[in-house]
Design a protein around this motif. Structure first.
Motif, short mmCIF file in Angstrom:
data_model
loop_
_atom_site.label_atom_id
_atom_site.label_comp_id
_atom_site.label_asym_id
_atom_site.label_seq_id
_atom_site.Cartn_x
_atom_site.Cartn_y
_atom_site.Cartn_z
N ASP A 1 -10.76 1.12 -6.41
CA ASP A 1 -9.95 -0.39 -5.97
C ASP A 1 -9.57 -0.41 -4.61
N MET A 2 -10.16 0.59 -3.60
CA MET A 2 -9.75 0.53 -2.18
C MET A 2 -10.62 1.34 -1.25
N ILE B 1 0.72 -1.02 -0.05
CA ILE B 1 0.10 -0.09 0.25
C ILE B 1 0.84 1.13 0.19
N THR C 1 -8.14 -3.46 -0.21
CA THR C 1 -7.99 -3.47 -1.48
C THR C 1 -9.30 -4.23 -2.18
#
Length: 235
Positions: free
Chosen positions: A151-152, A44, A95
């Motif tokens: 996406d998170m 991350i 995620t």
């Protein structure tokens, strides 16, 4: 260089997640879970560094379609996440591909002063759940919040006091303290994530059952073979 490292870390995380599915012993599962979270956190941070030039985006709910979903949804329990902290917050990064595409009301958290649950509903016909119990320190539920990003999902757990957290949960701290008392400090915390994964699998091999040993032997062989192939290709 950073892109290659990001890809390598993602491959390590995916491989450890596969091993997690096969693990039966509690200590092996705890060991894998802790290592996955360490690598997720590093992944991350590298992704955030790579995307520093991009401004954060507020996600607007998409317009729902008029066609009802007929397929039955099923729930997936999440184990992996990354985390970081500031003076005010513990930031938990989860995620999930395309999570930005669903309405905000389908992404929510249930919080207490010592726990959090992330719920993501009907993301590509699946529900996702991440549960973190026994947080290391108490949090302020009222001051905590969460955001959808590309996406998170990022959960901002507000600290009740500005203490620096060594771990996210009490269990992780206890487990790592026990591990450090049994193994040398540099046994697993090497600079190279690949070496860390290999050392981890050696420890698991010593305590695993026959099925686990066969799987780890195959994984270690393939990894060593890949290294030799890469060396030959570089010559």
């Amino acid at each position: 260089m950073s892109e290659a490292k990001i890809k390598e870390l993602r491959s390590d995380i995916d491989e450890l997640n596969e091993l997690m599915k096969q693990a039966k012993r509690k200590k092996v599962q705890d060991l894998l879970s802790l290592e996955i979270r360490k690598l997720e956190t590093e992944w991350i941070k590298l992704k955030e560094t790579e995307n520093t030039s991009a401004a954060p985006m507020d996600v607007a709910p998409t317009t729902s379609t008029n066609v009802p979903v007929q397929n039955k949804r099923y729930q997936i329990k999440l184990n992996g996440y990354g985390w970081d902290q500031s003076d005010k917050y513990i930031k938990v990064f989860v995620t999930l591909k395309n999570v930005q595409s669903i309405p905000k009301e389908q992404v929510y958290c249930k919080l207490t002063d010592r726990s959090m649950e992330l719920h993501v509903e009907n993301l590509e016909n699946k529900d996702y759940l991440l549960v973190i119990n026994k947080l290391l320190e108490p949090i302020s539920v009222e001051d905590s919040h969460w955001k959808q990003k590309t996406d998170m999902v990022v959960i901002f757990l507000a600290k009740s006091s500005p203490n620096k957290w060594s771990h996210v949960t009490q269990i992780e701290k206890k487990f790592e303290d026990q591990r450090n008392s049994r193994f040398k400090p540099d046994d697993m915390d090497t600079k190279d994530p690949q070496d860390s994964v290999m050392n981890l699998m050696r420890k698991m091999y010593e305590t695993g059952d026959d099925e686990m040993k066969r799987m780890i032997s195959k994984t270690m062989y393939e990894s060593q073979h890949k290294k030799k192939t890469d060396v030959v290709a570089d010559l």
